[in-house]
Scaffold this motif. Structure first.
Motif, PDB file in Angstrom:
ATOM      1  N   HIS A 124      -1.520   4.222  -0.045  1.00 12.53           N
ATOM      2  CA  HIS A 124      -0.537   4.243  -1.129  1.00 12.53           C
ATOM      3  C   HIS A 124      -1.255   3.861  -2.432  1.00 12.53           C
ATOM      4  CE1 HIS A 124       1.700   3.459   2.611  1.00 12.53           C
ATOM      5  NE2 HIS A 124       2.657   4.166   2.044  1.00 12.53           N
ATOM      6  N   GLU A 125      -1.360   4.788  -3.366  1.00 15.93           N
ATOM      7  CA  GLU A 125      -2.005   4.464  -4.640  1.00 15.93           C
ATOM      8  C   GLU A 125      -0.984   3.849  -5.588  1.00 15.93           C
ATOM      9  OE1 GLU A 125      -3.363   7.770  -6.883  1.00 15.93           O
ATOM     10  OE2 GLU A 125      -4.496   6.511  -8.308  1.00 15.93           O
ATOM     11  N   SER A 126      -1.273   2.640  -6.090  1.00 13.35           N
ATOM     12  CA  SER A 126      -0.371   2.049  -7.110  1.00 13.35           C
ATOM     13  C   SER A 126      -0.761   2.667  -8.436  1.00 13.35           C
ATOM     14  CB  SER A 126      -0.539   0.526  -7.150  1.00 13.35           C
ATOM     15  OG  SER A 126      -0.413  -0.002  -5.850  1.00 13.35           O
ATOM     16  N   VAL A 127      -0.144   3.814  -8.708  1.00 14.80           N
ATOM     17  CA  VAL A 127      -0.552   4.647  -9.862  1.00 14.80           C
ATOM     18  C   VAL A 127      -0.522   3.847 -11.178  1.00 14.80           C
ATOM     19  CG1 VAL A 127       0.039   6.681 -11.203  1.00 14.80           C
ATOM     20  CG2 VAL A 127       0.290   6.707  -8.701  1.00 14.80           C
ATOM     21  N   GLY A 128      -1.623   4.011 -11.973  1.00 12.69           N
ATOM     22  CA  GLY A 128      -1.648   3.391 -13.316  1.00 12.69           C
ATOM     23  C   GLY A 128      -2.069   1.936 -13.286  1.00 12.69           C
ATOM     24  N   LEU A 129      -2.231   1.387 -12.066  1.00 10.80           N
ATOM     25  CA  LEU A 129      -2.579  -0.050 -12.008  1.00 10.80           C
ATOM     26  C   LEU A 129      -4.015  -0.254 -11.536  1.00 10.80           C
ATOM     27  CD1 LEU A 129       0.745  -1.385 -10.368  1.00 10.80           C
ATOM     28  CD2 LEU A 129       0.085  -1.398 -12.798  1.00 10.80           C
ATOM     29  N   MET A 132      -5.494   0.585  -5.073  1.00  9.47           N
ATOM     30  CA  MET A 132      -5.349   1.493  -3.925  1.00  9.47           C
ATOM     31  C   MET A 132      -5.014   0.673  -2.691  1.00  9.47           C
ATOM     32  SD  MET A 132      -5.198   4.305  -2.480  1.00  9.47           S
ATOM     33  CE  MET A 132      -5.847   5.605  -3.516  1.00  9.47           C
ATOM     34  N   ASN A 133      -3.990   1.118  -1.976  1.00  6.28           N
ATOM     35  CA  ASN A 133      -3.618   0.438  -0.723  1.00  6.28           C
ATOM     36  C   ASN A 133      -3.908   1.380   0.433  1.00  6.28           C
ATOM     37  OD1 ASN A 133      -1.695  -1.993  -1.585  1.00  6.28           O
ATOM     38  ND2 ASN A 133      -1.331  -0.236  -2.944  1.00  6.28           N
ATOM     39  N   PHE A 134      -4.423   0.845   1.521  1.00  7.93           N
ATOM     40  CA  PHE A 134      -4.415   1.670   2.735  1.00  7.93           C
ATOM     41  C   PHE A 134      -4.002   0.791   3.909  1.00  7.93           C
ATOM     42  CE2 PHE A 134      -8.288   0.289   4.906  1.00  7.93           C
ATOM     43  CZ  PHE A 134      -9.055  -0.249   3.885  1.00  7.93           C
ATOM     44  N   PHE A 469       0.829  -0.046  20.232  1.00  7.71           N
ATOM     45  CA  PHE A 469      -0.404  -0.692  20.708  1.00  7.71           C
ATOM     46  C   PHE A 469      -1.409  -0.950  19.593  1.00  7.71           C
ATOM     47  CE2 PHE A 469       0.406  -1.342  25.039  1.00  7.71           C
ATOM     48  CZ  PHE A 469       1.019  -0.242  25.621  1.00  7.71           C
ATOM     49  N   THR A 470      -0.961  -0.868  18.325  1.00  7.76           N
ATOM     50  CA  THR A 470      -1.844  -1.244  17.193  1.00  7.76           C
ATOM     51  C   THR A 470      -1.067  -2.142  16.231  1.00  7.76           C
ATOM     52  OG1 THR A 470      -1.149   0.787  16.053  1.00  7.76           O
ATOM     53  CG2 THR A 470      -3.279   0.849  17.200  1.00  7.76           C
ATOM     54  N   GLU A 471      -1.837  -2.907  15.447  1.00 12.04           N
ATOM     55  CA  GLU A 471      -1.217  -3.763  14.418  1.00 12.04           C
ATOM     56  C   GLU A 471      -1.519  -3.146  13.053  1.00 12.04           C
ATOM     57  OE1 GLU A 471       0.673  -6.967  16.441  1.00 12.04           O
ATOM     58  OE2 GLU A 471       0.769  -6.110  14.421  1.00 12.04           O
ATOM     59  N   PRO A 472      -0.502  -2.829  12.262  1.00 12.04           N
ATOM     60  CA  PRO A 472      -0.787  -2.278  10.919  1.00 12.04           C
ATOM     61  C   PRO A 472      -1.111  -3.417   9.934  1.00 12.04           C
ATOM     62  CG  PRO A 472       1.575  -2.260  11.371  1.00 12.04           C
ATOM     63  CD  PRO A 472       0.913  -2.855  12.595  1.00 12.04           C
ATOM     64  N   LYS A 473      -2.192  -3.220   9.149  1.00 12.16           N
ATOM     65  CA  LYS A 473      -2.592  -4.252   8.179  1.00 12.16           C
ATOM     66  C   LYS A 473      -2.673  -3.581   6.813  1.00 12.16           C
ATOM     67  CE  LYS A 473      -6.063  -7.007   9.331  1.00 12.16           C
ATOM     68  NZ  LYS A 473      -7.488  -7.307   9.626  1.00 12.16           N
ATOM     69  N   ASN A 474      -2.041  -4.175   5.800  1.00 12.70           N
ATOM     70  CA  ASN A 474      -2.098  -3.587   4.442  1.00 12.70           C
ATOM     71  C   ASN A 474      -3.333  -4.095   3.716  1.00 12.70           C
ATOM     72  OD1 ASN A 474      -0.676  -4.446   1.335  1.00 12.70           O
ATOM     73  ND2 ASN A 474      -1.498  -2.448   1.886  1.00 12.70           N
ATOM     74  N   ILE A 475      -4.203  -3.210   3.327  1.00 10.42           N
ATOM     75  CA  ILE A 475      -5.370  -3.581   2.525  1.00 10.42           C
ATOM     76  C   ILE A 475      -5.101  -3.113   1.096  1.00 10.42           C
ATOM     77  CG2 ILE A 475      -7.882  -3.427   2.325  1.00 10.42           C
ATOM     78  CD1 ILE A 475      -6.964  -4.360   5.123  1.00 10.42           C
ATOM     79  N   CYS A 476      -5.114  -4.066   0.161  1.00 12.15           N
ATOM     80  CA  CYS A 476      -4.774  -3.732  -1.236  1.00 12.15           C
ATOM     81  C   CYS A 476      -6.000  -4.005  -2.106  1.00 12.15           C
ATOM     82  CB  CYS A 476      -3.599  -4.611  -1.674  1.00 12.15           C
ATOM     83  SG  CYS A 476      -3.210  -4.417  -3.412  1.00 12.15           S
ATOM     84  N   ILE A 477      -6.541  -2.954  -2.735  1.00  9.90           N
ATOM     85  CA  ILE A 477      -7.811  -3.084  -3.485  1.00  9.90           C
ATOM     86  C   ILE A 477      -7.587  -2.809  -4.970  1.00  9.90           C
ATOM     87  CG2 ILE A 477     -10.173  -2.198  -3.689  1.00  9.90           C
ATOM     88  CD1 ILE A 477      -9.879  -1.232  -0.737  1.00  9.90           C
ATOM     89  N   LYS A 478      -7.913  -3.807  -5.781  1.00  8.94           N
ATOM     90  CA  LYS A 478      -7.859  -3.579  -7.243  1.00  8.94           C
ATOM     91  C   LYS A 478      -9.263  -3.160  -7.667  1.00  8.94           C
ATOM     92  CE  LYS A 478      -5.987  -5.291 -11.575  1.00  8.94           C
ATOM     93  NZ  LYS A 478      -6.127  -3.887 -12.026  1.00  8.94           N
ATOM     94  N   TYR A 479      -9.390  -1.963  -8.240  1.00 10.08           N
ATOM     95  CA  TYR A 479     -10.730  -1.477  -8.563  1.00 10.08           C
ATOM     96  C   TYR A 479     -10.950  -1.232 -10.056  1.00 10.08           C
ATOM     97  CZ  TYR A 479      -8.179   2.939  -8.513  1.00 10.08           C
ATOM     98  OH  TYR A 479      -7.262   3.932  -8.754  1.00 10.08           O
ATOM     99  N   GLU A 480      -9.900  -1.422 -10.870  1.00 10.23           N
ATOM    100  CA  GLU A 480     -10.106  -1.273 -12.324  1.00 10.23           C
ATOM    101  C   GLU A 480      -9.772  -2.599 -13.005  1.00 10.23           C
ATOM    102  OE1 GLU A 480      -9.154   3.504 -12.931  1.00 10.23           O
ATOM    103  OE2 GLU A 480      -7.680   1.959 -13.470  1.00 10.23           O
TER     104      GLU A 480
END
Ligand code: TXE
Length: 480
Positions: A124-129, A132-134, A469-480
């Motif tokens: 999920h891209e946090s557009v304009g911010l 990037m989340n995956f 059978f999997t655990e979802p983990k939110n990875i949130c990366i600020k790159y700008e």
């Protein structure tokens, strides 16, 4: 024949060196023994799984897929041996084990061998911010799989295949009533090159071996299929330990028949949906509701068709109805025939035990049709799980829907009609996890499988199983 546990890639005896008798229900005799495993065996299995997890969870999807395909191919190659073992252990006709149980066990492994290579996650891209989340979907670790006696290898593999495909390592327990094909699967996994410790099979009783798996502090998810009562108990143990739970429990499924259906197709399928596997399938349509205008005709035709079914030894090619799985289960099922008479219901066909020539001590019961006049009766409210169905008429769509939903269970429903509006309305309003329209037990393995209300929690099948059978983990990366 004494079978063994499968722990750390080897076939081993139980610590206690104590065993449980295993019966052949078609002749009512003991034919083997299974490990009466205890918490030490379960701990040994857990430690093996834990040790195997780092390597297995980082094995490429292509390599996992290859090994699961090997297992699928070997199950297919050993169809005859596995089907004979299943028929002997469970009492089901050999023809059914050959046509359904074993091929489906192979498909379960092949399906998840393919599915894992297509299983993706989302970003999920946090557009304009400049963010990037995956979503990272990681295997849980060591998980528990516990299965019942009605479709032994079919349901055992339905849990194990997605669990290991997703990168987990497993401690699994088949039913103590039908352990044989799970034991043969151990040998197949060794031959297929499944790394040691990825799958561990511990045989034993539910209250001890099963309980040890459910209560184990480091077995983080439990996938269970069996009785509603047992499922509630398992939930009471696992919930306070915050374990992930998938519970596929009992059913009391309506089979709703309207006058505008394809009559011959409905009749032939209704015989199957009533009595396949001796009625010991949680998806059987055990409450039959027929539109008044065809009720008399249906009653006559259904009784005639059912009277032609042959109750016999599972290994007799002409057998349609084999033995019930155990003496205790036969007693439980026949107790409902006594209840029928007390409740003023009418036994239209069957109701009697059958003495099969040459298998006089086997657990055989006629397919039984009971006419009831009140959906609140025990026969329509409790899961009998044997070759017994009830029938009663209905006069309107509203009445049919009310009757169908008026039960604690909510697993599946079957609807026979060619009216599109009615089909859509019923599909939305039936309180079940599955609705079959003009068919029964037609399965696409990509679909979500499971029930609502007292039929369980969660869904198996397709990506639903891989998500469980999997655990979802939110990875949130600020790159700008
Ligand atoms: O299930 P059980 P069973 C229903 C059906 C049947 C009833 C009992 O009504 O009559 O369940 O069947 C293990 N902790 N269904 O005997 O007793 C047990 O050893 C951990 C519907 O098969 O629930 C076995 O391996 N594990 C179902 C498994 O649970 C425990 C299909 C199932 O046993 C345990 C089969 C415990 N405390 C039966 N107690 C469906 N939905 O398909 C038992 N076990």
């Amino acid at each position: 024949m004494k079978i063994k546990n499968y722990i750390n890639g080897e076939l081993v005896t139980p610590f206690s060196d104590s065993y449980i008798d295993n019966f052949n229900p078609s002749v009512g005799e003991i034919y083997g023994q299974i490990p009466n495993s205890n918490n030490k065996d379960v701990e040994e299995a857990y430690q093996s799984a834990k040790k195997a997890f780092p390597a297995w969870s980082t094995t490429t999807l292509a390599n996992r897929s290859k090994i699961l395909s090997n297992i699928a191919r070997l199950i297919e190659q050993k169809l005859d041996v596995l089907a004979e073992a299943e028929a002997k252990d469970n009492g089901k006709p050999l023809s059914l084990a050959k046509a359904i149980d074993i091929p489906r066990a192979s498909s379960n492994f092949q399906f998840f061998a393919d599915a894992i290579t297509q299983f993706s996650s989302e970003a999920h891209e946090s557009v304009g911010l400049g963010v990037m989340n995956f979503t990272l979907r990681q295997p849980i670790g060591v998980v528990g799989c516990i299965s019942p006696w009605n479709l032994p290898l079919y349901l055992f593999t339905w849990k194990i295949a997605p669990a290991i495909a997703a990168g987990n390592c497993v401690v699994a327990k088949p039913s103590e009533v039908t352990p044989m094909t799970a034991y043969l699967l151990s040998e197949i996994c060794i031959e297929a090159g499944l790394p040691k410790g990825v799958l561990n099979i511990v045989h034993g009783l539910g209250g001890t071996t099963g309980q040890a798996i459910v209560a184990h502090p480091n077995i983080k998810a439990i996938s269970f299929t069996g009785g509603t009562k047992t499922g509630a108990h398992i939930a009471s143990v696992a919930a306070p330990m915050f374990k992930k739970l998938s519970l596929e429990l009992g059913g009391k499924n309506p089979n709703i028949i309207f006058a505008d259906c394809n009559y011959d197709d409905m009749l032939a399928t209704t015989v199957r949906s009533s009595f396949a596997n001796q009625g010991q399938i949680c998806l059987c349509g055990s409450r039959i509701f027929v539109e008044k205008s065809i009720y008399k005709k249906f009653k006559k035709d259904f009784i005639l068709k059912v009277s032609e079914l042959k109750v016999g030894n599972p290994f007799d090619a002409n057998t349609n109805i084999g033995a019930l799985v155990s003496k205790e289960h036969l007693q439980k099922v026949t107790s409902y025939i006594d209840i029928a008479e007390q409740e003023g219901a009418k036994i239209l066909f069957g109701g009697k035990k059958v003495e099969v020539k040459g298998s006089e001590n086997g657990y055989y019961l006629q397919p039984t049709i009971i006419e009831v006049n009140d959906n609140q009766c025990k026969l329509n409210q409790e899961e009998i799980f044997g070759p017994i169905v009830t029938i009663m008429p209905f006069s309107s769509e509203e009445e049919a829907l009310q009757l169908a939903n008026d039960v604690v269970y909510g697993l599946s429903a079957t609807l026979w009609t060619n009216n599109l509006q009615r089909t859509m309305q019923f599909s939305k309003l039936l309180q079940t996890g599955i609705v079959w329209v003009n068919t029964w037990l037609l399965r696409d393995l990509r679909t979500p499988f499971g029930g609502t209300k007292a039929s369980g929690v969660g869904r198996e099948g397709g990506f639903e199983a891989l998500r469980f059978f999997t655990e979802p983990k939110n990875i949130c990366i600020k790159y700008e």
